[in-house]
Structure formats: C-alpha cells, structure tokens
Enzyme design. Sequence first.
Site, PDB file in Angstrom:
ATOM      1  N   MET A   1       0.797  -1.216   0.000  1.00 22.89           N
ATOM      2  CA  MET A   1       0.000   0.000   0.000  1.00 22.89           C
ATOM      3  C   MET A   1       0.834   1.273   0.000  1.00 22.89           C
ATOM      4  O   MET A   1       0.302   2.361  -0.189  1.00 22.89           O
ATOM      5  CB  MET A   1      -0.932   0.009   1.221  1.00 22.89           C
TER       6      MET A   1
ATOM      7  N   LYS B   1       5.059   7.145   6.304  1.00 20.09           N
ATOM      8  CA  LYS B   1       4.469   6.184   5.382  1.00 20.09           C
ATOM      9  C   LYS B   1       3.664   6.943   4.346  1.00 20.09           C
ATOM     10  O   LYS B   1       2.735   7.693   4.677  1.00 20.09           O
ATOM     11  CB  LYS B   1       3.583   5.205   6.131  1.00 20.09           C
TER      12      LYS B   1
ATOM     13  N   ASP C   1      -2.459  -8.407  10.062  1.00 23.85           N
ATOM     14  CA  ASP C   1      -1.259  -8.683   9.261  1.00 23.85           C
ATOM     15  C   ASP C   1      -0.050  -8.866  10.184  1.00 23.85           C
ATOM     16  O   ASP C   1       0.995  -8.242  10.001  1.00 23.85           O
ATOM     17  CB  ASP C   1      -1.003  -7.549   8.270  1.00 23.85           C
TER      18      ASP C   1
END
Length: 870
Positions: free
Chosen positions: A90, A110, A202
């Site tokens: 992503m 990020k 995750d």
Amino acid sequence: MTPDRWRRVSRLFDAAADIDVQDRSAYLDREVRAPDGGPDPALRAEVERLLDLDGDAGDGVPVYGDGLSLPPPERAGPWRLVERVGEGGMGEVWRAERADGAYRAEAAVKLVRPGLAPDLVARFRAERHVLARLDHPAIARLLDGGTASDGRPYLALGYVRGEPITDYCDRRQLGVAERLALFGEVCQAVAYAHRMLVVHRDIKPSNVLVEETPGADSAGAASGGGAASETSGGGAGRVKLLDFGIAKLLDEAAPFTAPVTAADRRVMTPQYAAPEQVRGEDATTATDVYGLGALLYELLTGRRPYAADGRTRAAVERAVLEATPPEPSVTTAEGGAEARAAARSTDPARLRRRLRGDLDRIVLKALRKEPERRYDGPAALARDLERHLAGLPVEARPDSVSYRARSFVRRHRQGVAATAAGVVLVAALVTGYTLRLSSARAEAEAERAASDATVDFLIGLFEEGDPLEARGDTATVYDLLDRGTAQVRAAFADHPRERGRLQVALARIHRNLGDFGRADSLYRAAGALAPTGTPLWTEAHLGLASVLKIRGDYDGAERVYRRAFAAAPPENRLHALGGLANVLRLQGDLAASDSLYALVLDARRTDGDSAHLSTDLHNVGVLRADLGRPDEGARALREALRIKEQALGPDHLHTALTLNSLAVVEQDRGRPAQAEALYRRALAVYRTHHGEAHDDVAAVRNNLGALAQEQGDLDGALREYRAALGTWRTTLGDSHPYVAIALVNIGSAYHDGGRYADAERYYQDALARDRASLGDDHVEVGVDWALLGALYHDAGRDADAEAAFREAARRFDAAYPPGHPDAVGARVGLARALDRQGRRAEVPAALRGVPPAPPGLDDETARELVRLRL
C-alpha cells in the site's frame, strides 16, 4: 483501474497461478480477451505482472494500481524525507527528520503508493484514525498525519532502529524461554488493540520489530519502537508492533469506520494469513490469534508453518486452507535443523524435547483452521504460555495424529482399566491398548509394628508368601494363606483388634497376588472391626480404596479416600491425599490431581519420607506424561527409580514397576531405544520373580509389542502380542478382560499391515467378549464398534462402516453428554460413510445433535465435520 477490471485481473491471476508455468502462456492466449474478442495486451500485462510478483510467494501483498512511478515529495508536512527504508503493497516507508525547527526528531513516514485505487487511499487515511486510538508502549506511536507536498496522504510514526523479531532472536541466539518472553510482549500489545476494538490482520515478523537499548549491538533501521523485555543475551529488547494499515475497526458505532477490505483484493500476507482471510471472510480477533500462532511457530522452529519455498501464492493459500502444519517439534528432524537449533543455543535433539508436548499443542491450537477452536484471544494464548513456563497444566489439548476410530482407544484407557483390573497406558501413535498395572500395586502400606507376639509371628508367616517380599519363592503361598485364614478364624474369634490386623495383612497379600475379590472382602471386614479414625480403620480403608482403584471403581475409590482423609489421624492423611490424587488422575481430572500431588510431594520431602516419596513420584511421573509434559514425567520417574534402587535394590518388583512406567514415557518422548532397554530390564526382574507365565511378564511383553508396532515392525509386534495373549489365557483364564485387550492389539497390527480380514476377525472376537462380560450397552462395546467402523472405512466397505458407526454412536450418545469427542467422532464417521455412498441427504440427520464447535476434536475430524456440514 476500475473495480470491475480489477475483479477480472484477480480472477485470471488466480486461475493462472494454479497452472504449471509452461502452460500459462497458452491459457492467457485463450482467456485474456477484450470485449470484442480480440487480444487485450494491457490486461495481459497486468496479470503477468502479478504472476511475476507472486513467483516466490513473498511477504508483501500484490501491488494494486497502475504501476505509476513518481519521485518522492520534498516534504510530508513538517517532515523532510531522508531515505526509503521499506515498501509494502500500500505504500512506502521513509526515514524522515523534523524540518520545521519546532524540535529535533526522527520519524517513519508512510506514503501511499502512487496510483493506488481510490478506496485503498481511503483505507490508508483510515489508518490514521485507527492508530490515533492506540496508546501502548509496544505499539508504534502515531506522531501526525496529513497530505504530502505532492498530494499523497501520509502518516508519521515514531522511528526505531530495530529489526524483525525473528532476526533479532536468531542473531542473539536466544533460547526458547527468552523467545517466549518477547512473544508475550507481542501478545499483550495485540490484546490491548483488541480492547480498543482494533484488529491488526497482518501480524508477521516484519511488523514486529525489536530495538536494542543503548549498549547493545546496533541493528538495521526500520519503523517502529518498543516495550522493554529483558533477555540473557546482554542488553534489553524493546518490542514494537507496526503497521495497522489494513486494520479494521470492530466498533461499528465508531464515528469513522475503515472501509471493509474487498474479498477479491485479499490484502494480506499469504504465509501468515488465517484461513478465513484466504476465503475472503471478515477478520475477527481470532484472525490475529492465528497470526500470532504463525509468528510463534517461526520463532520456535526457524521455519514457517507451511514449507512453501518457491511455491506460488495460490499453492500457499491452498496449504493454509487444507494442510495441517507439522508439530513444531517435528521440524527438528528436517534439513537445516542443526543451524536452526544453534540459533536457539541448543541442538536438534534438545530442541525437539523442549518443544514436544505443551508447546506443540499451544502453537497448533492457535493455528487451528476453525476460528472458534483457537484461543479466545491473545491474552489467553499468553496465559497458556505462562502456565507452561510455570510448569502448570495448559489449556491446549493434543490432537490425534489422524482421524481413526482407534483414537477412541487412547481416550478410553481409564475405562479399559476398569474392566481389566489395572491401569492401561497407551504409547504415542500406537493404535492398540498398552497395558500396565502402573501405580496401583505400588501403594502397599508399610507393615504396622505388632505389639502382640502371636500376631507378629502370624503376620511374619503370612508375609513369607507375599510375592513382593518372597523374592520369587512363592511355591507355598497359597498353602500359607489357607492356613493363616483358618488360624485367624479359630484363634482370634474373640479378639477383634488382632483379627482385624491379620485380615489387613491377608488382604494386602491377596491384593499383591491379584486376588482383588478376596482382598476387598478382607479389607471391609477389618474396617468394620475398628472405630472410625483409628489406625486400623484407616489402614483398612486405604487398602480398600487401593483395591477399588485397581478394579476400576474410581468413584468408589474416591469416596473411600475422601472418607479416610477426613477421619484419619494426621500421620495418615498424606497417604489418603496421595491416593485421592491418583484416583483423580484416573478419572481424568488431571489439573486437580497435579495440584494435590504438588502438596503431597512437598510434605514428603519435608518429612524425609523416601519410601512414600518414591511411590508418589512414580504416580506424578505418570500424571505429568498424561498432561503432555513427558520430560517432567521422565524426571519424576527417574527420581522414583533412584530412590527405589537405593532402598530396595535393582531387582525388586517395585523397581520393575517404575522401570516399566518410565519405559512407556520414554516411548512417548520418541526415544524407542531407551524405552526398549527399560522394558528389557523390567522384564528380566519379573521373570526372575515370577518365571515366564505371569501376568506382569505378559504386560511388559505387550508393551514391547506396542513399541515394535510403533516402529513399523508388525511381525515383532504380533510375536509379543501373541505371547501376552497366551500367558493371560493360561494365568487369568480365557474370559479375563486382558484377553480382549490382547485381541484388540493383534487386530490393530493386522489393521496397520492392511490385512483387513485378519484384523476384522480379532476385532470381532474382542467385541463378542466385551459384550458378554460388560453388557451390550457398555461404552467399551462402543469403542469396539468404532474400531470396526474405522477398519471398514479403510477397507472401502462403506455400508459396513455405516452400520458399525451407528452402533458406536448409539452407545456413545447414551454414555456421554452432547459434544463429547467420542460421540462426535462416531457421528462424523457415520456421516462420512453416508457421504461416500452418495446419500448426502442423510448427512444432516447423522450430524444432528453435534454442537457447532465441539471441543477436543482432532484436526482431521474437525475438518471432516466442516466439510460434511458444507
């Protein structure tokens, strides 16, 4: 890329991934077409790009979008990007420095991946809302978020110079206990997130970093931070859980809810994804438990649950859905085991012993396919690990090796003991019964000092015939007993105290000879002669309880032990408490038994009572093995053996008893050579005392047969089983329950060898005997029917399997509460037989009454139940 186009890309990718590489081109030529029927080069390029990315089933998720490449922005809010340190499905992760002069700091920034689909951009923005809710020392802290100078969303987290937890542990060669301590920090962080109604979804090594504190070796850079966890490798490790980028808020009433992941997008890491994620179902807290289980598996073994190196993503996903990961301890026999063990500061053999038992079960419980059969949450998983480290019983229970009705036999070892007048121990992976009159005969009480010279003389006379004291010279034992019984009646008719003492002595000798009926009567008669709570009353009741236990009347034995404990003088209460602990073990209440034995052992050691300590250690050893802690069981049995050898000598019958029980535990530990040596020593002692024709000799030979069968030596197993059968028929009579046990063992060896007709003959013989001796409705008769059902299934005789499982189910349903593993197993066997006959409409009726998530099933039975219900 539009959602419709992505769905088509995903469908083509999934289909092509399942095709051999050399055949993919032809498939794509045929299937990748534009609406007008012509080739679609752009669509094909997208599918082939995903196939290339999938080639090594890597840790990242597929790159969704148009593959655009943009230079990094100059700034992300107040942060200046310095170097890229990571990349995921992503977005990118950059090390950044504060550039506005407000204060000096580093951050992990990020950035969303260029070209990401609009709803995934929304998901990225949602991460800021998720992280804002989380304030925990082991979760990467959100500093801020916003829009970078090029318009891409970003968020900034505290930066840590750490490394994945697996790399950290391997580099420092941390042992199992140290790894579990770090893993416990991870569990607590995930549990906190769950309390905040957030699921991570995750969990994998690259999302669990460990930073070393100043003074320790430096590590590579990554994003994160952490909570302290001391290790013995020098310095401290701080754990940080990263990347809630695909987390999903559980709180449906929250003012902001992250978009639900589309099933066809499958944003996950296949090697660590739970089955429900692979199926595209909603994630729950159980999904994170699975991820934690996968992480723990890798921490302990150095490999992932599914050995899928070089396999496609589709193959990995099939393994997650269908395959059962090997027990962690089994991986120590695979290639590269030496290096993996060295990274844990040990060798493969020691690592196997450390993992076998509790840790095998804990890890596989976390990795179960069905979410409802995993731990209730990360905190429950952490608690079970803490119980393991403290030496307490764990919640996880073992799964059978395969779905075979012979697993019923293993679970019925106490029930078999009830009919066989002994204790049955079942060696691991052996399909038949493994007999041993383990601790029952080890509880003979020390003889009371006699005050009357005549009584002393007579007791000494009787004891000349006691097989536990006579060292093999038992030729006159029955003469002595007959003479003694007559003298008691004639000479002590008017002296109840002396008569009671003599009856206790006689009862003990009859018990040790195996004449449990006479022993029962004599103990009861002696107890009736003495006031409650007196030494004679106590001795008689303790002896009676031991006989009831040997005969399999565990409820009766428990009542007598409790009565004795309540009324006995203080010096005898430990005997009653130890006996009660043993009965609770036989009844299956292993945790309560373990707790009582802990009290008994402490008191024995304090008192220096080595004679009774050896008996209690023997029983504790058997108990710990039953609890799935064979290493502890072996230690207790070896200590008992050492005490007995010093006090009684290496050739005493009590010593042989412990030799045999230790052999069973060593067999369960996967040490066949050591087990055989111990069996041979016990056999030599029994032969010295009894000769060849004795039930103790037969019991050890039966155990040797089980060992041979476990090692695949079916001829050797049959030889020993037949020898035991012949001895039991001669010494105990053809109708004795031991004979049926030997017949089952012989049948199981034939079953394993594929000689189904011979196996059926022996199983049917055992069934007929159990029906005659126990009654047609007895639960053990149900066990026999289940064995036949498994045999018929293996032989492809589905109609016969159906009939046999119906018989088993009828008896189990009557004996057990709904959801008992045996009852469920029989009904699953019945449903499978119906399914194989094409009678699928009858399957729901066969499974009627089976709970939605019955506990205690082996993995194969649970999978079969799910399949049949679908």
